[in-house]
Motif scaffolding. Structure first.
Motif, PDB file in Angstrom:
ATOM      1  N   LYS A  98       0.830  -1.206   0.000  1.00  0.00           N
ATOM      2  CA  LYS A  98       0.000   0.000   0.000  1.00  0.00           C
ATOM      3  C   LYS A  98       0.864   1.256   0.000  1.00  0.00           C
ATOM      4  O   LYS A  98       0.563   2.225  -0.703  1.00  0.00           O
ATOM      5  N   ASN A  99       1.933   1.251   0.800  1.00  0.00           N
ATOM      6  CA  ASN A  99       2.828   2.399   0.878  1.00  0.00           C
ATOM      7  C   ASN A  99       3.483   2.682  -0.467  1.00  0.00           C
ATOM      8  O   ASN A  99       3.536   3.836  -0.909  1.00  0.00           O
ATOM      9  N   LEU A 100       3.957   1.652  -1.140  1.00  0.00           N
ATOM     10  CA  LEU A 100       4.623   1.846  -2.427  1.00  0.00           C
ATOM     11  C   LEU A 100       3.634   2.246  -3.518  1.00  0.00           C
ATOM     12  O   LEU A 100       3.968   3.020  -4.411  1.00  0.00           O
ATOM     13  N   ARG A 101       2.412   1.749  -3.454  1.00  0.00           N
ATOM     14  CA  ARG A 101       1.406   2.169  -4.427  1.00  0.00           C
ATOM     15  C   ARG A 101       1.087   3.648  -4.255  1.00  0.00           C
ATOM     16  O   ARG A 101       0.960   4.394  -5.228  1.00  0.00           O
ATOM     17  N   TRP A 102       0.940   4.102  -2.999  1.00  0.00           N
ATOM     18  CA  TRP A 102       0.674   5.509  -2.742  1.00  0.00           C
ATOM     19  C   TRP A 102       1.858   6.357  -3.190  1.00  0.00           C
ATOM     20  O   TRP A 102       1.684   7.432  -3.745  1.00  0.00           O
ATOM     21  N   THR A 103       3.063   5.876  -2.960  1.00  0.00           N
ATOM     22  CA  THR A 103       4.256   6.606  -3.366  1.00  0.00           C
ATOM     23  C   THR A 103       4.295   6.779  -4.881  1.00  0.00           C
ATOM     24  O   THR A 103       4.625   7.850  -5.386  1.00  0.00           O
ATOM     25  N   GLY A 104       3.956   5.732  -5.622  1.00  0.00           N
ATOM     26  CA  GLY A 104       3.899   5.827  -7.079  1.00  0.00           C
ATOM     27  C   GLY A 104       2.865   6.840  -7.529  1.00  0.00           C
ATOM     28  O   GLY A 104       3.106   7.644  -8.432  1.00  0.00           O
ATOM     29  N   HIS A 105       1.713   6.828  -6.859  1.00  0.00           N
ATOM     30  CA  HIS A 105       0.663   7.799  -7.183  1.00  0.00           C
ATOM     31  C   HIS A 105       1.156   9.214  -6.900  1.00  0.00           C
ATOM     32  O   HIS A 105       0.931  10.142  -7.682  1.00  0.00           O
ATOM     33  N   LEU A 106       1.839   9.375  -5.786  1.00  0.00           N
ATOM     34  CA  LEU A 106       2.360  10.678  -5.380  1.00  0.00           C
ATOM     35  C   LEU A 106       3.401  11.197  -6.362  1.00  0.00           C
ATOM     36  O   LEU A 106       3.414  12.388  -6.700  1.00  0.00           O
ATOM     37  N   MET A 107       4.252  10.320  -6.862  1.00  0.00           N
ATOM     38  CA  MET A 107       5.301  10.739  -7.786  1.00  0.00           C
ATOM     39  C   MET A 107       4.727  11.125  -9.150  1.00  0.00           C
ATOM     40  O   MET A 107       5.313  11.929  -9.857  1.00  0.00           O
ATOM     41  N   ARG A 108       3.582  10.560  -9.522  1.00  0.00           N
ATOM     42  CA  ARG A 108       2.963  10.901 -10.799  1.00  0.00           C
ATOM     43  C   ARG A 108       2.142  12.193 -10.732  1.00  0.00           C
ATOM     44  O   ARG A 108       1.726  12.720 -11.750  1.00  0.00           O
ATOM     45  N   MET A 109       1.925  12.709  -9.517  1.00  0.00           N
ATOM     46  CA  MET A 109       1.159  13.948  -9.362  1.00  0.00           C
ATOM     47  C   MET A 109       1.922  15.124  -9.942  1.00  0.00           C
ATOM     48  O   MET A 109       3.143  15.113 -10.024  1.00  0.00           O
ATOM     49  N   SER A 110       1.180  16.161 -10.277  1.00  0.00           N
ATOM     50  CA  SER A 110       1.842  17.381 -10.743  1.00  0.00           C
ATOM     51  C   SER A 110       2.496  18.077  -9.536  1.00  0.00           C
ATOM     52  O   SER A 110       2.030  17.940  -8.406  1.00  0.00           O
ATOM     53  N   PRO A 111       3.577  18.833  -9.793  1.00  0.00           N
ATOM     54  CA  PRO A 111       4.325  19.445  -8.686  1.00  0.00           C
ATOM     55  C   PRO A 111       3.552  20.494  -7.881  1.00  0.00           C
ATOM     56  O   PRO A 111       3.919  20.787  -6.757  1.00  0.00           O
ATOM     57  N   ASP A 112       2.461  21.011  -8.418  1.00  0.00           N
ATOM     58  CA  ASP A 112       1.716  22.023  -7.680  1.00  0.00           C
ATOM     59  C   ASP A 112       0.709  21.432  -6.693  1.00  0.00           C
ATOM     60  O   ASP A 112       0.097  22.172  -5.927  1.00  0.00           O
ATOM     61  N   ARG A 113       0.547  20.120  -6.669  1.00  0.00           N
ATOM     62  CA  ARG A 113      -0.374  19.470  -5.729  1.00  0.00           C
ATOM     63  C   ARG A 113       0.219  19.452  -4.325  1.00  0.00           C
ATOM     64  O   ARG A 113       1.415  19.266  -4.139  1.00  0.00           O
ATOM     65  N   LEU A 114      -0.625  19.632  -3.332  1.00  0.00           N
ATOM     66  CA  LEU A 114      -0.189  19.747  -1.947  1.00  0.00           C
ATOM     67  C   LEU A 114       0.520  18.505  -1.412  1.00  0.00           C
ATOM     68  O   LEU A 114       1.569  18.630  -0.769  1.00  0.00           O
ATOM     69  N   PRO A 115       0.034  17.278  -1.641  1.00  0.00           N
ATOM     70  CA  PRO A 115       0.756  16.111  -1.113  1.00  0.00           C
ATOM     71  C   PRO A 115       2.193  16.009  -1.619  1.00  0.00           C
ATOM     72  O   PRO A 115       3.103  15.666  -0.857  1.00  0.00           O
ATOM     73  N   LYS A 116       2.406  16.322  -2.882  1.00  0.00           N
ATOM     74  CA  LYS A 116       3.760  16.260  -3.429  1.00  0.00           C
ATOM     75  C   LYS A 116       4.632  17.374  -2.853  1.00  0.00           C
ATOM     76  O   LYS A 116       5.808  17.166  -2.582  1.00  0.00           O
ATOM     77  N   GLN A 117       4.066  18.547  -2.642  1.00  0.00           N
ATOM     78  CA  GLN A 117       4.817  19.640  -2.040  1.00  0.00           C
ATOM     79  C   GLN A 117       5.231  19.284  -0.614  1.00  0.00           C
ATOM     80  O   GLN A 117       6.344  19.577  -0.190  1.00  0.00           O
ATOM     81  N   ILE A 118       4.341  18.641   0.111  1.00  0.00           N
ATOM     82  CA  ILE A 118       4.652  18.245   1.484  1.00  0.00           C
ATOM     83  C   ILE A 118       5.751  17.190   1.500  1.00  0.00           C
ATOM     84  O   ILE A 118       6.627  17.207   2.367  1.00  0.00           O
ATOM     85  N   LEU A 119       5.733  16.268   0.551  1.00  0.00           N
ATOM     86  CA  LEU A 119       6.761  15.223   0.492  1.00  0.00           C
ATOM     87  C   LEU A 119       8.150  15.822   0.321  1.00  0.00           C
ATOM     88  O   LEU A 119       9.102  15.388   0.960  1.00  0.00           O
ATOM     89  N   TYR A 120       8.280  16.841  -0.509  1.00  0.00           N
ATOM     90  CA  TYR A 120       9.588  17.419  -0.793  1.00  0.00           C
ATOM     91  C   TYR A 120       9.925  18.626   0.076  1.00  0.00           C
ATOM     92  O   TYR A 120      10.971  19.239  -0.087  1.00  0.00           O
TER      93      TYR A 120
END
Length: 110
Positions: free
Chosen positions: A38-60
């Motif tokens: 589940k963690n790796l599936r979510w991570t893959g989804h997160l990496m495919r998101m556009s950079p302006d999305r909040l979850p991806k901004q929080i990750l980096y």
């Protein structure tokens, strides 16, 4: 869940069979394996998101101020990703490019 598997397989507590053995007999994944998947599936989804999305901004992002409590630092999400990638034998240097290919990433995570 394990109680139900015990009763279905007619295993009593006196038989001294571990939960791991019962899951292996039935061909079911362990809870740890499910969480890693589940963690790796979510991570893959997160990496495919556009950079302006909040979850991806929080990750980096990193905290600019504040202090940590004494003791061992808390495990970061990136550390968890690296640990899970290592458990699945996925190289940590090219995993970001693998996530862009959704079907390959899903097959790799399973």
């Amino acid at each position: 869940m394990m109680r139900h598997l015990h009763s279905i397989m007619r295993i009593t507590w006196m038989d001294k069979v571990t939960n791991k053995k019962i899951l292996e007999r039935r061909g079911l994944p362990s809870m740890e394996d499910l969480l890693i998947r589940k963690n790796l599936r979510w991570t893959g989804h997160l990496m495919r998101m556009s950079p302006d999305r909040l979850p991806k901004q929080i990750l980096y992002s990193q905290l600019s101020s504040g202090h940590r409590k004494n003791g061992r630092p808390r495990l970061l999400f990136n550390d968890t990703i690296r640990r899970n990638l290592k458990l699945r034998d996925i190289t940590t240097d090219s995993w970001t490019s693998l996530t862009q290919q959704r079907y390959k990433w899903r097959a790799l995570v399973k």
